[in-house]
Design a protein around this motif. Sequence first.
Motif, PDB file in Angstrom:
ATOM      1  N   CYS A 131       3.692   3.423  -7.879  1.00 37.86           N
ATOM      2  CA  CYS A 131       2.537   2.715  -7.342  1.00 37.86           C
ATOM      3  C   CYS A 131       1.606   2.436  -8.523  1.00 37.86           C
ATOM      4  O   CYS A 131       1.357   3.326  -9.347  1.00 37.86           O
ATOM      5  N   THR A 168      -1.410   7.208  -5.483  1.00 36.78           N
ATOM      6  CA  THR A 168      -2.037   7.315  -4.168  1.00 36.78           C
ATOM      7  C   THR A 168      -3.064   8.443  -4.067  1.00 36.78           C
ATOM      8  O   THR A 168      -3.878   8.433  -3.140  1.00 36.78           O
ATOM      9  N   ASP A 169      -3.051   9.397  -4.989  1.00 34.95           N
ATOM     10  CA  ASP A 169      -4.035  10.470  -4.911  1.00 34.95           C
ATOM     11  C   ASP A 169      -5.329  10.129  -5.653  1.00 34.95           C
ATOM     12  O   ASP A 169      -6.247  10.949  -5.720  1.00 34.95           O
ATOM     13  N   CYS A 227      -0.679  -0.671  -4.532  1.00 34.97           N
ATOM     14  CA  CYS A 227       0.486  -0.369  -5.367  1.00 34.97           C
ATOM     15  C   CYS A 227       0.999  -1.567  -6.147  1.00 34.97           C
ATOM     16  O   CYS A 227       1.914  -1.426  -6.959  1.00 34.97           O
ATOM     17  N   ARG A 261      -9.888   5.330   2.042  1.00 34.21           N
ATOM     18  CA  ARG A 261      -9.411   5.297   0.663  1.00 34.21           C
ATOM     19  C   ARG A 261      -8.466   4.109   0.492  1.00 34.21           C
ATOM     20  O   ARG A 261      -7.454   4.023   1.184  1.00 34.21           O
ATOM     21  N   ALA A 275       0.810  -1.219   0.000  1.00 38.88           N
ATOM     22  CA  ALA A 275       0.000   0.000   0.000  1.00 38.88           C
ATOM     23  C   ALA A 275       0.843   1.269   0.000  1.00 38.88           C
ATOM     24  O   ALA A 275       0.311   2.358   0.225  1.00 38.88           O
ATOM     25  N   VAL A 276       2.148   1.166  -0.263  1.00 36.21           N
ATOM     26  CA  VAL A 276       3.012   2.347  -0.336  1.00 36.21           C
ATOM     27  C   VAL A 276       3.846   2.242  -1.613  1.00 36.21           C
ATOM     28  O   VAL A 276       4.145   1.131  -2.078  1.00 36.21           O
ATOM     29  N   VAL A 290      -5.501   1.955  -1.085  1.00 32.25           N
ATOM     30  CA  VAL A 290      -4.242   2.203  -1.786  1.00 32.25           C
ATOM     31  C   VAL A 290      -3.647   0.853  -2.159  1.00 32.25           C
ATOM     32  O   VAL A 290      -3.269   0.070  -1.283  1.00 32.25           O
TER      33      VAL A 290
END
Length: 222
Positions: free
Chosen positions: A170, A174-175, A211, A207, A162-163, A209
Amino acid sequence: MARRTAAYSAIPLAVVLAVTACGPSHHGAAPPPSSAHRTTASAGTPDPTTPPPATPSATTRPPRTNASPSTPAGTPHAAPCRSGQLRWTLTRLDAKPGHKPSTALLTATNTAARPCALHGYPYLEAHVGKGPAVWTEPGTKARIRLLLRHGRPVVFPLTYRAVPDRHGYCAIPTDFDPVIDVRPPHPARGDYGTPVRMTDTRGRPVRPVFCDTIRIGPPRQR
């Protein structure tokens, strides 16, 4: 002198008679069988030194390939689970994703009155329109064969990154707030999945995320 001459004359006569008596018996005997005759005659006789052909044995019969060790004995036949009868929830377990793999739980509940069969892993996909996307892949080769009864949920653990990586990459930036769809295994034609929102353990929307690829593990029933 006459007696001696008569005795000598009797000897050749006895020899001739002996040869004459033996001759017909000798010529009337059957000749020994030829090699071809012996071969033909012995073809239909089993050789005592050759063992009989082996017959199939019940102990060596191959196992049935359609049996599944993960299917409980006596499980009734049921139709495949369809999206219209399943309720999905997606729960993120860690409040603040770090560098370790994040985890979430994907839960399916049968809302129909009849049981349905879940044979295989569900398919989850997160995407931004027709752009970036990630999806689930089984983390094990174990076969999944479940019978979902009414109101009984089944939970699949998810593991993912998730990073962004050290280069800042990613799969889904992430936005972005990706859309998540879930489909059961062996979906019906035209089934494009059911939308599902990710929440935390308290049921609040978060939210998601993602990656990288999402690994889905073996299920457990509650």
